[in-house]
Write a protein that holds these residues in place. Structure first.
Motif, PDB file in Angstrom:
ATOM      1  N   MET A 327       0.812  -1.216   0.000  1.00 33.67           N
ATOM      2  CA  MET A 327       0.000   0.000   0.000  1.00 33.67           C
ATOM      3  C   MET A 327       0.848   1.270   0.000  1.00 33.67           C
ATOM      4  O   MET A 327       0.325   2.374   0.082  1.00 33.67           O
ATOM      5  CB  MET A 327      -0.928   0.006   1.214  1.00 33.67           C
ATOM      6  CG  MET A 327      -1.965  -1.105   1.229  1.00 33.67           C
ATOM      7  SD  MET A 327      -3.171  -1.015  -0.143  1.00 33.67           S
ATOM      8  CE  MET A 327      -2.593  -2.400  -1.146  1.00 33.67           C
ATOM      9  N   GLY A 328       2.172   1.119  -0.047  1.00 32.62           N
ATOM     10  CA  GLY A 328       3.051   2.271  -0.142  1.00 32.62           C
ATOM     11  C   GLY A 328       3.575   2.806   1.167  1.00 32.62           C
ATOM     12  O   GLY A 328       4.127   3.911   1.224  1.00 32.62           O
ATOM     13  N   ILE A 329       3.408   2.046   2.260  1.00 28.23           N
ATOM     14  CA  ILE A 329       3.915   2.463   3.566  1.00 28.23           C
ATOM     15  C   ILE A 329       5.214   1.714   3.842  1.00 28.23           C
ATOM     16  O   ILE A 329       5.221   0.492   4.002  1.00 28.23           O
ATOM     17  CB  ILE A 329       2.889   2.184   4.680  1.00 28.23           C
ATOM     18  CG1 ILE A 329       1.593   2.941   4.411  1.00 28.23           C
ATOM     19  CG2 ILE A 329       3.453   2.571   6.050  1.00 28.23           C
ATOM     20  CD1 ILE A 329       0.469   2.610   5.375  1.00 28.23           C
ATOM     21  N   ALA A 330       6.312   2.427   3.895  1.00 29.65           N
ATOM     22  CA  ALA A 330       7.607   1.789   4.114  1.00 29.65           C
ATOM     23  C   ALA A 330       7.714   1.289   5.553  1.00 29.65           C
ATOM     24  O   ALA A 330       7.436   2.018   6.503  1.00 29.65           O
ATOM     25  CB  ALA A 330       8.728   2.778   3.818  1.00 29.65           C
ATOM     26  N   ALA A 331       8.092   0.039   5.692  1.00 26.96           N
ATOM     27  CA  ALA A 331       8.269  -0.565   7.019  1.00 26.96           C
ATOM     28  C   ALA A 331       9.402  -1.569   6.944  1.00 26.96           C
ATOM     29  O   ALA A 331       9.608  -2.217   5.908  1.00 26.96           O
ATOM     30  CB  ALA A 331       6.981  -1.245   7.481  1.00 26.96           C
TER      31      ALA A 331
END
Length: 408
Positions: A327-331
């Motif tokens: 979803m485009g959330i860097a983790a």
């Protein structure tokens, strides 16, 4: 006729003979790493099982096993070491000593939730913070310094029953698990939001009971079997209608996929109803282009993700982490091992120090990362990390909703 605890321990046996005594499990055991009180999973599991079968007594260090499954994950021979230990614990609790009241309390949180249902959440939570009450619980063996989860004003299933969802052609059945239902219904509502976006209405069933993991860990196998009978029967009803059953809790998922077939094969039957990981399901929908989230905000730096032990034991990867990335959330994964809470283990007075030592490396990584929030699927992991480090923790789907343009 109802199965008794004694019938269970006489009937169930997990074969230890595949163990080649390589000690890999001991190397990866987080408890054996921090205390000499535990003889290690190899000795207490397959090695001592041969003594048990010869009629010898139990080794006292059996109680130090957390059922975290790291031994099972690391074993090159696939020996179900943790299952051997849990069956031994059930036998020990039945034959050698009665359960302590403390053990019943930490193993039956859902039942306590029902019993305390009429009491306002504010009063219950005030009581759990009251020094006198905590001192009394400390006498029972519940560590005074351990943070207790706060009861939500309303249970998740109560909120879901009155929630207005958009019209969806498809439905999924959600097994919420005790933590979501009693303490963190917000994460459940976040999951409903995600499924609604993907075109699914979320339903639950009031007959669902605790999955039984806390009871297995405490030696209450007969109680766990009753829960399994109820839950599997409900799941079969919905499976017959073509409705998939989901859960967002790794421990609940592990119970249905591995523990029930191992401990209660008569309940599982020839075909155990399928339980699907909610994050894995959403990730698959995203890959098919059927689930997408427009982000309103993004973190300035990658968020930290903690992989719960039971999630790794499932062997399905890290769908929560992958979903955030998709979803485009860097983790980034913390890769720092167990948090030490292990369900109810870290609440026990005599195990609290060990719990904190087990989680010390993770706590260090969390503090040094400067991440504003830690993502993890497990409720008790979130409680442990936040209470020790002060860093907020959230379910991956909750983080996704908090950053979504339409997440309000």
């Amino acid at each position: 006729m109802e199965t008794t605890q004694n019938t269970f321990v006489q009937r169930v046996h997990v074969n230890p003979d595949s163990c080649i005594a390589c000690t890999t499990c001991t190397v990866f055991c987080p408890v054996a790493e921090v205390t000499g009180e535990f003889a290690g999973p190899k000795m207490i599991g397959p090695a001592w099982e041969r003594f048990r079968l010869s009629g010898l007594g139990e080794d006292r260090s059996l109680s130090y096993c957390t059922n975290c499954k790291n031994c099972d994950i690391s074993c090159p021979q696939g020996v179900p070491i943790a299952a051997i230990n849990m069956v031994a614990r059930a036998r020990q609790c039945e034959q050698e000593h009665p359960h302590f009241l403390r053990d019943w309390i930490v193993g039956h949180q859902e039942k306590l939730g029902h019993l305390l249902g009429p009491v306002p959440a504010g009063l219950k939570n005030w009581s759990m913070r009251n020094p006198l009450v905590r001192s009394m619980l400390d006498v029972l063996g519940i560590a005074k310094g351990a943070a207790m989860p706060a009861y939500a004003p309303k249970r998740f299933r109560t909120l879901l029953a009155t929630l207005k969802q958009p019209a969806c052609a498809k439905k999924v059945l959600l097994f919420p698990g005790c933590y979501m239902d009693l303490y963190d219904p917000a994460s459940g509502l976040d999951l409903v939001w995600a499924f609604n976006k993907a075109g699914y209405e979320v339903i639950s069933d009031p007959r669902f009971a605790c999955c039984g993991v806390p009871m297995v860990a405490g030696g209450f196998m007969a109680d766990a079997r009753k829960q399994a009978m109820t839950n599997v029967a409900v799941m079969r009803e919905y499976a017959a209608k073509g409705i998939s059953v989901m859960t967002a809790c790794p421990s609940c998922e592990l119970m249905f996929k591995e523990e029930i077939p191992t401990f209660f094969p008569d309940v599982a039957g020839e075909a155990m109803p399928e339980l699907v990981d909610a994050q894995e399901f959403l990730l698959q929908l995203a890959a098919e282009g059927r689930f997408h989230v427009e982000l309103a905000t993004r973190p300035d730096a990658p968020l930290l993700y903690h992989a719960p032990c039971h999630m790794r034991a499932l062997g399905i990867g890290l769908p929560g982490l992958e979903l955030l990335s998709a979803m485009g959330i860097a983790a980034v994964p913390a890769s720092a091992g167990c948090c030490g809470i292990s369900g109810s283990y870290g609440f026990k007075k005599e195990k609290r120090e060990i719990s904190l030592k087990v989680g010390a490396e993770l706590f260090r990584v969390v503090r040094e990362s400067k991440s504003p929030v830690v993502a993890t699927e497990c409720g008790t992991c979130r409680l442990q990390i936040t209470s020790v480090t002060g860093t907020p923790c959230a379910h991956p789907v909750s983080l996704l909703r908090s950053m979504a343009a339409d997440g309000a």
